[in-house]
Design an enzyme around this catalytic site. Structure first.
Site, mmCIF file in Angstrom:
data_model
loop_
_atom_site.group_PDB
_atom_site.id
_atom_site.type_symbol
_atom_site.label_atom_id
_atom_site.label_comp_id
_atom_site.label_asym_id
_atom_site.label_seq_id
_atom_site.Cartn_x
_atom_site.Cartn_y
_atom_site.Cartn_z
ATOM 1 N N ARG A 124 -5.800 -20.335 -33.203
ATOM 2 C CA ARG A 124 -6.580 -20.146 -34.431
ATOM 3 C C ARG A 124 -6.312 -21.177 -35.406
ATOM 4 O O ARG A 124 -5.286 -21.185 -35.868
ATOM 5 C CB ARG A 124 -6.114 -18.750 -35.137
ATOM 6 C CG ARG A 124 -6.994 -18.635 -36.367
ATOM 7 C CD ARG A 124 -7.032 -17.281 -36.780
ATOM 8 N NE ARG A 124 -7.947 -16.357 -36.028
ATOM 9 C CZ ARG A 124 -8.447 -15.098 -36.703
ATOM 10 N NH1 ARG A 124 -7.739 -14.490 -37.725
ATOM 11 N NH2 ARG A 124 -9.232 -14.391 -35.891
ATOM 12 N N HIS A 151 -15.988 -18.545 -33.322
ATOM 13 C CA HIS A 151 -15.191 -17.262 -32.930
ATOM 14 C C HIS A 151 -16.054 -16.548 -31.707
ATOM 15 O O HIS A 151 -16.430 -15.470 -31.816
ATOM 16 C CB HIS A 151 -15.211 -16.375 -34.227
ATOM 17 C CG HIS A 151 -14.125 -15.323 -34.226
ATOM 18 N ND1 HIS A 151 -13.234 -15.391 -33.310
ATOM 19 C CD2 HIS A 151 -13.890 -14.333 -34.945
ATOM 20 C CE1 HIS A 151 -12.438 -14.616 -33.636
ATOM 21 N NE2 HIS A 151 -12.637 -13.733 -34.646
ATOM 22 N N GLN A 154 -14.923 -12.993 -30.494
ATOM 23 C CA GLN A 154 -15.354 -12.012 -31.495
ATOM 24 C C GLN A 154 -16.952 -11.824 -30.884
ATOM 25 O O GLN A 154 -17.479 -10.552 -30.731
ATOM 26 C CB GLN A 154 -15.672 -12.317 -32.986
ATOM 27 C CG GLN A 154 -16.009 -11.588 -33.788
ATOM 28 C CD GLN A 154 -15.317 -10.272 -33.947
ATOM 29 O OE1 GLN A 154 -14.318 -10.343 -34.395
ATOM 30 N NE2 GLN A 154 -15.955 -9.072 -33.757
ATOM 31 N N ASP A 243 -20.438 -10.238 -42.377
ATOM 32 C CA ASP A 243 -19.073 -10.958 -42.343
ATOM 33 C C ASP A 243 -18.978 -11.135 -43.697
ATOM 34 O O ASP A 243 -19.862 -11.237 -44.627
ATOM 35 C CB ASP A 243 -19.077 -12.180 -41.420
ATOM 36 C CG ASP A 243 -17.643 -12.555 -41.486
ATOM 37 O OD1 ASP A 243 -16.906 -12.199 -41.594
ATOM 38 O OD2 ASP A 243 -17.652 -13.898 -40.819
ATOM 39 N N CYS A 283 -17.429 -7.941 -38.234
ATOM 40 C CA CYS A 283 -16.303 -8.301 -37.201
ATOM 41 C C CYS A 283 -15.005 -7.911 -38.006
ATOM 42 O O CYS A 283 -13.760 -7.964 -37.113
ATOM 43 C CB CYS A 283 -16.154 -9.806 -37.149
ATOM 44 S SG CYS A 283 -16.334 -10.860 -38.583
ATOM 45 N N ARG A 311 -12.388 -5.938 -28.806
ATOM 46 C CA ARG A 311 -11.631 -7.238 -28.979
ATOM 47 C C ARG A 311 -10.671 -6.937 -27.714
ATOM 48 O O ARG A 311 -10.240 -7.990 -26.978
ATOM 49 C CB ARG A 311 -11.040 -7.463 -30.513
ATOM 50 C CG ARG A 311 -12.012 -7.708 -31.472
ATOM 51 C CD ARG A 311 -12.540 -9.238 -31.212
ATOM 52 N NE ARG A 311 -11.704 -10.086 -30.947
ATOM 53 C CZ ARG A 311 -11.091 -10.854 -31.891
ATOM 54 N NH1 ARG A 311 -11.288 -10.626 -33.260
ATOM 55 N NH2 ARG A 311 -10.531 -11.861 -31.789
HETATM 56 N N1 CP Z 1 -12.227 -10.284 -36.490
HETATM 57 C C1 CP Z 1 -11.051 -10.950 -36.254
HETATM 58 O O1 CP Z 1 -10.673 -11.903 -35.843
HETATM 59 O O2 CP Z 1 -10.076 -10.537 -37.317
HETATM 60 P P1 CP Z 1 -8.672 -11.163 -37.437
HETATM 61 O O3 CP Z 1 -8.992 -12.103 -38.515
HETATM 62 O O4 CP Z 1 -7.975 -10.088 -38.237
HETATM 63 O O5 CP Z 1 -8.200 -11.545 -36.372
HETATM 64 N N1 NVA Z 2 -15.718 -15.785 -41.158
HETATM 65 C C1 NVA Z 2 -14.531 -15.086 -41.090
HETATM 66 C C2 NVA Z 2 -14.233 -14.297 -39.976
HETATM 67 C C3 NVA Z 2 -13.003 -13.586 -40.088
HETATM 68 C C4 NVA Z 2 -12.643 -12.856 -38.802
HETATM 69 C C5 NVA Z 2 -13.509 -16.213 -41.395
HETATM 70 O O1 NVA Z 2 -13.533 -17.405 -40.866
HETATM 71 O O2 NVA Z 2 -12.622 -15.940 -42.354
#
Ligand code: CP
Ligand code: NVA
Length: 324
Positions: A124, A151, A154, A243, A283, A311
């Site tokens: 990530r 993502h 997701q 989101d 999400c 997930r």
């Molecule tokens: N939706 C999602 O990716 O959540 P986290 O940021 O908690 O992993």
């Molecule tokens: N758009 C958000 C998604 C979190 C899972 C971010 O990137 O923070």
């Protein structure tokens, strides 16, 4: 399929197979069955940003499949953020952003070293180019677990959830209300690949970029469209999806974003403009009172927690496919 970096890299057949496998493994694990296909295998999970769902669901998925996961936090791999032990001069571009992977040593070295120890890498990161470079130099599979750009894990868990709740994917209409961000982009590609339709309602200046919309519509004509009118977007929606307005890394823009997104909240009034059985997705993490109200998040229409659960079920299938 060596890596899982973007939905748009995968064929519709590969994505459908992954969804089918997710469903099979979900059923197996719900009935206390086990598939130990990753026995003795290890996944390194690298994070430059916080996570609840992604971190825990990948760790549990590896354990479920008989393997293990090693969590690597930014400081472990990136080196000290301010001075300290890092002797490497990061290029200006990396200094300007919040990336830590690649600060202490080149990304290509991290990829090759990890490939000697583990059987897969999940990352990530802020910059999308980080996961691309990891994949280029790793000899083991690399999974994108969210970048500023996309993502994909997701979006696939979302597709699994929609298939379960709507009984189909073909022709399902998603109204995405809010920021044309990483989550919206992967969902747009998933819609194009899997036969769904998506309309994204964003304030001016926060639309999904034209190139991504064009790419989605090249995969499947008229699958993704854009509007600035949330009421119009939800009128015939099967799903309302939202989101956060402030993604990780955008904290400095918070106040401006809160002002700019006023009028794009998923609240009871907006839901009234949609069909009565519309499902609400997010999400997560959800910022109640901002992009969604507590009332809507807790309503009978909300399927957010089935979505979060999926997930785990999708990622088990992905890990089995890539690493077994
Ligand atoms: N939706 C999602 O990716 O959540 P986290 O940021 O908690 O992993
Ligand atoms: N758009 C958000 C998604 C979190 C899972 C971010 O990137 O923070």
């Amino acid at each position: 399929m060596k890596n899982f970096l973007s939905i748009s890299d995968c064929s519709a057949e590969q994505l459908s197979e992954l969804l089918e496998l997710s469903g099979e493994l979900k059923k197996l694990y719900k009935s206390s069955g086990r598939d130990l296909c990753l026995s003795g295998k290890t996944l390194a999970i690298l994070f430059e940003k916080p996570s609840l769902r992604t971190r825990i669901s990948f760790q549990v998925a590896m354990t479920d499949l008989g393997g293990s996961a090693i969590y690597v936090k930014p400081e472990d791999i990136g080196g000290a953020r301010q001075g300290g032990s890092s002797l490497r001069n990061a290029p200006p571009k990396q200094e300007a952003c919040r990336s830590t992977i690649g600060k202490r040593e080149p990304i290509k070295d991290i990829a090759r070293v990890l490939s000697r120890y583990v059987n897969g890498i999940m990352a990530r990161t802020f910059e999308h180019s980080t996961v691309i470079e990891l994949a280029e130099f790793a000899t083991v599979p690399v999974i994108n677990a969210l970048t500023d750009f996309s993502h994909p894990c997701q979006a696939m868990a979302d597709a699994l959830t929609i298939a379960e709740h709507c009984g189909r994917l073909e022709g399902v209409k998603i109204a995405f209300i809010g920021d044309g961000n990483n989550v919206a982009r992967s969902l747009a590609f998933a819609c194009a690949k899997l036969g769904m339709k998506m309309v994204i309602a964003s304030p001016t200046g926060y639309e999904l970029d034209g190139e991504s919309i064009q790419k989605a519509n090249q995969i499947s004509a008229d699958s993704v469209s854009q509007t600035n009118d949330p009421v119009q977007a939800v009128a015939d929606a099967d799903i309302i999806y939202t989101d956060t307005w402030v993604s990780m890394g955008q904290e400095e823009e918070k106040q401006k974003r809160l002002d700019d997104f006023a009028g794009f909240q998923v609240n009871a009034e907006l839901v009234k403009s949609a069909p009565a059985n519309v499902r609400i997705m997010h999400c997560l993490p959800a910022y109640r009172g901002f992009e969604i109200t507590d009332e809507v998040a807790e309503s009978a229409n909300s399927i957010m927690f089935d979505q979060a659960e999926n997930r785990l079920h999708f990622q088990r299938a992905l890990l089995k496919k890539l690493m077994s």
